[in-house]
Enzyme design. Structure first.
Site, short mmCIF file in Angstrom:
data_model
loop_
_atom_site.label_atom_id
_atom_site.label_comp_id
_atom_site.label_asym_id
_atom_site.label_seq_id
_atom_site.Cartn_x
_atom_site.Cartn_y
_atom_site.Cartn_z
N CYS A 108 29.79 -2.47 27.17
CA CYS A 108 28.54 -3.05 27.70
C CYS A 108 28.21 -4.42 27.12
O CYS A 108 27.36 -5.13 27.64
CB CYS A 108 27.37 -2.10 27.46
N HIS A 241 20.71 -6.06 27.13
CA HIS A 241 21.45 -5.04 27.89
C HIS A 241 20.47 -3.93 28.28
O HIS A 241 19.79 -3.36 27.42
CB HIS A 241 22.60 -4.50 27.04
N ASN A 271 21.66 2.01 33.58
CA ASN A 271 22.54 1.23 32.70
C ASN A 271 23.79 0.82 33.49
O ASN A 271 24.62 1.66 33.81
CB ASN A 271 22.91 2.10 31.49
O1 UT7 Z 1 25.32 1.25 26.87
C1 UT7 Z 1 25.23 2.21 25.82
C2 UT7 Z 1 25.10 3.55 26.45
N1 UT7 Z 1 24.30 4.54 25.84
C3 UT7 Z 1 22.98 4.49 25.53
O2 UT7 Z 1 22.32 3.51 25.57
C4 UT7 Z 1 22.35 5.81 25.14
C5 UT7 Z 1 21.44 5.75 23.94
N2 UT7 Z 1 20.74 7.01 23.78
C6 UT7 Z 1 19.73 7.39 24.55
O3 UT7 Z 1 19.32 6.62 25.40
C7 UT7 Z 1 19.08 8.73 24.32
O4 UT7 Z 1 19.61 9.33 23.15
C8 UT7 Z 1 19.25 9.71 25.54
C9 UT7 Z 1 18.41 9.20 26.72
C10 UT7 Z 1 20.71 9.76 25.95
C11 UT7 Z 1 18.78 11.11 25.17
O5 UT7 Z 1 17.43 11.09 24.72
P1 UT7 Z 1 17.04 11.87 23.37
O6 UT7 Z 1 15.58 11.70 23.23
O7 UT7 Z 1 17.90 11.32 22.29
O8 UT7 Z 1 17.36 13.37 23.74
P2 UT7 Z 1 18.40 14.38 23.07
O9 UT7 Z 1 19.80 13.94 23.36
O10 UT7 Z 1 18.04 14.60 21.65
O11 UT7 Z 1 18.13 15.68 23.91
C12 UT7 Z 1 16.84 16.32 23.87
C13 UT7 Z 1 16.88 17.50 24.84
C14 UT7 Z 1 18.09 18.42 24.62
O12 UT7 Z 1 17.65 19.74 24.82
P3 UT7 Z 1 17.26 20.69 23.56
O13 UT7 Z 1 18.52 20.75 22.73
O14 UT7 Z 1 16.15 20.00 22.88
O15 UT7 Z 1 16.91 21.96 24.22
C15 UT7 Z 1 19.03 18.04 25.73
O16 UT7 Z 1 19.89 19.08 26.12
O17 UT7 Z 1 16.98 17.04 26.19
C16 UT7 Z 1 18.06 17.71 26.84
N3 UT7 Z 1 18.62 16.82 27.86
C17 UT7 Z 1 18.17 16.76 29.12
N4 UT7 Z 1 17.18 17.45 29.75
C18 UT7 Z 1 16.97 17.14 31.04
C19 UT7 Z 1 19.61 15.90 27.69
N5 UT7 Z 1 19.82 15.26 28.86
C20 UT7 Z 1 18.92 15.79 29.76
C21 UT7 Z 1 18.66 15.51 31.12
N6 UT7 Z 1 17.66 16.22 31.72
N7 UT7 Z 1 19.31 14.56 31.81
#
Ligand code: UT7
Length: 314
Positions: A108, A241, A271
């Site tokens: 990216c 980005h 993204n």
């Molecule tokens: O260009 C670089 C590319 N990558 C990025 O920029 C990603 C950077 N990271 C992020 O943007 C965030 O970490 C995410 C948006 C990917 C995730 O947000 P988070 O607040 O860090 O959530 P998490 O991964 O800690 O997940 C929290 C909960 C989990 O459930 P439990 O374990 O709390 O029950 C996940 O399973 O949210 C759940 N979850 C979802 N729920 C509904 C993860 N993805 C989803 C989804 N819909 N799409």
């Protein structure tokens, strides 16, 4: 070096958060509150090469130059339609530019890497007008059964034409290894070597990437300020980005920058990897929001873990 033209191209198909909730277990509310994304575009009837060519043509037209004036084409893509020839070579053929071509891959962060390399080519006198095309199709390497990743990305192409000028620009790039974000390729076995048959979809540990993104963006922008002698108040726009609204807001707060200097469009496109900054730039340009002499600070991060920032005059 300065930017003299911009262009972009998007797939026709709009994929809303509600539509995604029919594919994986997710919701509009979760996606909006965790990422700021409302919808994204995904390739269906068209190819990435079609869109790359469209964006390239638009940026050359917007620069007011002819294809024959372009003396280098650089494309950036994580995943192209063909392994070879490069996308840049395909664009060269269709535009009739007849110049050297190369594809880069810095995930990216690619647009900033391409600008840095273009600047170096100009400083050594090897090129005067360079076409940079960032063309990305993450829809082809995310796992559409994994809600953690497939909701985040969108396909798009952003392009610019840069030209030699006395205006100073400055870029800073870095790479530090992490296994928190990667995508393996699907190679074939040979008579001499078995390929690892691991999953070849995008793998991401979101929280780790989030932390590294905020830390690196802030560090890189501060470094650029220090080395270029430019202060935040002189900057017209910070073009980051477009990965996640919360990442952008965290950087904005840390850098103490007003909201109107931090344009965003990730709500509409998600993204789009290296295409996100030139796509945003093209939107601002079309809306008449960029004026000659404006100072733009750019910052991006991605798999590698690559990150980079820079300052360039519009
Ligand atoms: O260009 C670089 C590319 N990558 C990025 O920029 C990603 C950077 N990271 C992020 O943007 C965030 O970490 C995410 C948006 C990917 C995730 O947000 P988070 O607040 O860090 O959530 P998490 O991964 O800690 O997940 C929290 C909960 C989990 O459930 P439990 O374990 O709390 O029950 C996940 O399973 O949210 C759940 N979850 C979802 N729920 C509904 C993860 N993805 C989803 C989804 N819909 N799409």
């Amino acid at each position: 070096m300065k930017i003299i033209g911009t262009g972009s191209a998007l797939p026709k198909k709009v994929l809303t958060n509600d539509m995604l909730s029919g594919i994986v277990e997710t919701s509009d509310e979760w996606i909006r509150t965790r990422t700021g994304i409302r919808e994204r575009r995904v390739l269906s009837d068209e190819t990435l090469t079609d869109l790359a060519l469209e964006a390239a043509r638009k940026s050359v037209e917007s620069a007011g130059v002819n294809a024959s004036d372009i003396d280098y084409i650089m494309c950036h893509n994580v995943c192209n339609d063909a392994m070879t020839p490069s996308l840049a070579a395909m664009i060269n053929k269709e535009l009739g530019a007849n110049c050297p071509t190369v594809d880069l891959n810095a995930a990216c962060t690619g647009f900033i890497y391409a600008l840095d390399m273009a600047d170096s080519l100009m400083k050594t006198g090897k090129a005067r007008n360079i076409l940079i095309v960032c063309a990305e199709q993450p829809s082809h390497f995310v796992d559409w059964t994994q809600r953690e990743t497939c909701v985040l990305f969108g396909d798009a192409v952003g392009a610019v034409v840069v030209t030699q000028s006395d205006d100073d620009c400055f870029f800073k790039m870095s790479t530090q290894y992490t296994d928190a974000l990667y995508c393996s390729d699907a190679w074939h076995d040979t008579p001499f070597q078995k390929c690892k048959k691991e999953n070849n979809f995008l793998y991401m540990r979101g929280r780790d990437v989030f932390r590294m993104a905020v830390t690196n963006c802030c560090k890189d922008i501060k470094y650029v300020f220090e080395k270029s002698g430019i202060s935040s108040s002189e900057v017209s726009y910070f073009l980051l980005h477009q990965a996640n609204l919360r990442i952008l807001e965290a950087v904005r707060h840390e850098m103490n920058v007003a909201e109107d200097k931090f344009p965003m469009n990730l709500d509409k496109y998600g993204n789009t990897s290296s295409a996100s900054i030139p796509l945003l730039m093209d939107e601002l340009n079309k809306a008449g929001k960029l004026h000659r002499g404006d100072l733009l600070v750019l910052s991006a991060f991605g798999a590698g873990f690559t990150s980079g920032a820079g300052v360039i005059k519009w």
